[in-house]
Design a protein around this motif. Structure first.
Motif, PDB file in Angstrom:
ATOM      1  N   ARG A  22       0.812  -1.212   0.000  1.00 21.23           N
ATOM      2  CA  ARG A  22       0.000   0.000   0.000  1.00 21.23           C
ATOM      3  C   ARG A  22       0.848   1.266   0.000  1.00 21.23           C
ATOM      4  N   PRO A  23       0.235   2.388  -0.344  1.00 25.05           N
ATOM      5  CA  PRO A  23       0.967   3.657  -0.326  1.00 25.05           C
ATOM      6  C   PRO A  23       1.486   3.956   1.080  1.00 25.05           C
ATOM      7  N   PHE A  24       2.758   4.294   1.158  1.00 28.12           N
ATOM      8  CA  PHE A  24       3.373   4.585   2.449  1.00 28.12           C
ATOM      9  C   PHE A  24       4.779   5.110   2.199  1.00 28.12           C
ATOM     10  N   GLU A  25       5.174   6.147   2.885  1.00 29.74           N
ATOM     11  CA  GLU A  25       6.530   6.664   2.741  1.00 29.74           C
ATOM     12  C   GLU A  25       7.413   6.032   3.804  1.00 29.74           C
ATOM     13  N   TYR A  26       8.539   5.463   3.372  1.00 28.24           N
ATOM     14  CA  TYR A  26       9.426   4.756   4.279  1.00 28.24           C
ATOM     15  C   TYR A  26      10.876   5.049   3.909  1.00 28.24           C
ATOM     16  N   ASP A  27      11.561   5.766   4.760  1.00 27.81           N
ATOM     17  CA  ASP A  27      12.989   6.065   4.574  1.00 27.81           C
ATOM     18  C   ASP A  27      13.325   6.578   3.172  1.00 27.81           C
ATOM     19  N   ASN A  28      12.519   7.428   2.630  1.00 26.74           N
ATOM     20  CA  ASN A  28      12.761   8.013   1.309  1.00 26.74           C
ATOM     21  C   ASN A  28      12.876   6.977   0.190  1.00 26.74           C
ATOM     22  N   GLN A  29      12.335   5.799   0.383  1.00 22.21           N
ATOM     23  CA  GLN A  29      12.340   4.789  -0.666  1.00 22.21           C
ATOM     24  C   GLN A  29      11.113   4.958  -1.536  1.00 22.21           C
ATOM     25  N   CYS A  38       5.304 -10.241   4.646  1.00 16.60           N
ATOM     26  CA  CYS A  38       4.270 -10.086   3.602  1.00 16.60           C
ATOM     27  C   CYS A  38       3.667  -8.690   3.586  1.00 16.60           C
ATOM     28  N   ILE A  39       4.541  -7.693   3.702  1.00 18.39           N
ATOM     29  CA  ILE A  39       4.101  -6.309   3.629  1.00 18.39           C
ATOM     30  C   ILE A  39       5.006  -5.543   2.671  1.00 18.39           C
ATOM     31  N   GLY A  40       4.506  -4.435   2.214  1.00 15.36           N
ATOM     32  CA  GLY A  40       5.290  -3.565   1.354  1.00 15.36           C
ATOM     33  C   GLY A  40       4.626  -2.214   1.244  1.00 15.36           C
ATOM     34  N   GLY A  41       5.376  -1.270   0.777  1.00 13.57           N
ATOM     35  CA  GLY A  41       4.835   0.068   0.618  1.00 13.57           C
ATOM     36  C   GLY A  41       5.504   0.782  -0.535  1.00 13.57           C
ATOM     37  N   ASN A  45       3.820   9.232  -5.094  1.00 10.66           N
ATOM     38  CA  ASN A  45       4.262  10.406  -5.853  1.00 10.66           C
ATOM     39  C   ASN A  45       5.534  10.147  -6.652  1.00 10.66           C
ATOM     40  N   THR A  46       6.335   9.155  -6.243  1.00 12.59           N
ATOM     41  CA  THR A  46       7.623   8.962  -6.902  1.00 12.59           C
ATOM     42  C   THR A  46       7.829   7.573  -7.490  1.00 12.59           C
ATOM     43  N   ALA A  47       7.089   6.572  -7.063  1.00 14.47           N
ATOM     44  CA  ALA A  47       7.304   5.205  -7.547  1.00 14.47           C
ATOM     45  C   ALA A  47       6.861   5.065  -9.003  1.00 14.47           C
ATOM     46  N   THR A  48       7.721   4.470  -9.802  1.00 12.03           N
ATOM     47  CA  THR A  48       7.450   4.256 -11.227  1.00 12.03           C
ATOM     48  C   THR A  48       6.976   2.820 -11.446  1.00 12.03           C
ATOM     49  N   PRO A  49       6.455   2.524 -12.617  1.00 14.74           N
ATOM     50  CA  PRO A  49       6.105   1.131 -12.911  1.00 14.74           C
ATOM     51  C   PRO A  49       7.297   0.184 -12.730  1.00 14.74           C
ATOM     52  N   PHE A  50       8.495   0.655 -13.079  1.00 12.14           N
ATOM     53  CA  PHE A  50       9.689  -0.164 -12.890  1.00 12.14           C
ATOM     54  C   PHE A  50       9.916  -0.465 -11.413  1.00 12.14           C
ATOM     55  N   ASP A  51       9.750   0.529 -10.549  1.00 13.64           N
ATOM     56  CA  ASP A  51       9.922   0.314  -9.106  1.00 13.64           C
ATOM     57  C   ASP A  51       8.962  -0.765  -8.601  1.00 13.64           C
ATOM     58  N   HIS A  52       7.716  -0.685  -9.017  1.00 12.52           N
ATOM     59  CA  HIS A  52       6.716  -1.670  -8.598  1.00 12.52           C
ATOM     60  C   HIS A  52       7.045  -3.058  -9.161  1.00 12.52           C
ATOM     61  N   ALA A  53       7.435  -3.111 -10.440  1.00 12.03           N
ATOM     62  CA  ALA A  53       7.771  -4.391 -11.063  1.00 12.03           C
ATOM     63  C   ALA A  53       8.997  -5.004 -10.394  1.00 12.03           C
ATOM     64  N   HIS A  54       9.951  -4.176 -10.026  1.00  9.32           N
ATOM     65  CA  HIS A  54      11.148  -4.641  -9.324  1.00  9.32           C
ATOM     66  C   HIS A  54      10.755  -5.290  -7.992  1.00  9.32           C
TER      67      HIS A  54
END
Length: 184
Positions: A22-29, A38-41, A45-54
């Motif tokens: 889910r959307p969440f800001e964590y350590d400028n990542q 089994c969590i992620g964020g 505003n800054t995550a690209t499709p590549f970031d999500h696919a990675h």
């Protein structure tokens, strides 16, 4: 397809793996996943499709260990980068994208250009029906003006999937075709 739609597709794939993503800001990542919890964020505003696919690739392969604070050269990171580019490229091609649109693909998805270009061309370009000379002719035909500065022997070899051991042969052939001495 809009970038938001592509992001939604990748986020959906992550969530289907059982990750609470889910959307969440964590350590400028821009994006992160912990496969053990089994969590992620991600930063919407800054995550690209590549970031999500990675991150999807990390979840898919159940990567759960970091080698250090900056493990950008680890096997898991390299694999996640490679697989993310190939997954996004596959979707891009299914929607009409071609090799002539790699720059557009990278701009749209956020994939690093040099890595994506090298990977896509080496993994997807079929030269099995072309001779070395035909590949050289194809390579130089891509330039509007041929100069010593825009002909790069290593780029030629990488582009067509040849080993760098063929450097001398490629240099001689390109010299013959271009009519000037290539600067090494």
């Amino acid at each position: 397809m809009k970038q938001e739609e592509l992001i939604a597709l990748v986020v959906d794939k992550v969530e289907k793996l059982g990750i609470d993503y889910r959307p969440f800001e964590y350590d400028n990542q821009r994006a992160w996943i912990d496969t053990r919890l089994c969590i992620g964020g991600y930063n919407p505003n800054t995550a690209t499709p590549f970031d999500h696919a990675h991150e999807y690739m990390h979840a898919y392969y159940k990567d759960n260990r970091r080698q250090g604070e900056c493990d950008t050269v680890s096997r898991a990171e390299r694999r996640a980068n490679k697989e993310a580019v190939l997954m996004l490229w596959d979707w891009f091609v299914q929607r009409g994208g071609t090799f002539d649109n790699i720059a557009q693909f990278c701009e749209f998805t956020g994939c690093p250009y040099q890595m994506a270009d090298r990977l896509i061309r080496s993994m997807c370009y079929d030269v099995s029906d072309k001779s070395f000379k035909e590949c050289a002719i194809d390579y130089i035909s891509k330039f509007d003006v041929i100069t010593r500065d825009n002909i790069n022997i290593y780029n030629f070899l990488d582009y067509y999937g040849y080993h760098h051991n063929a450097y001398d042969e490629a240099k001689d052939l390109l010299f013959e075709l271009c009519w000037f001495e290539l600067v090494v």
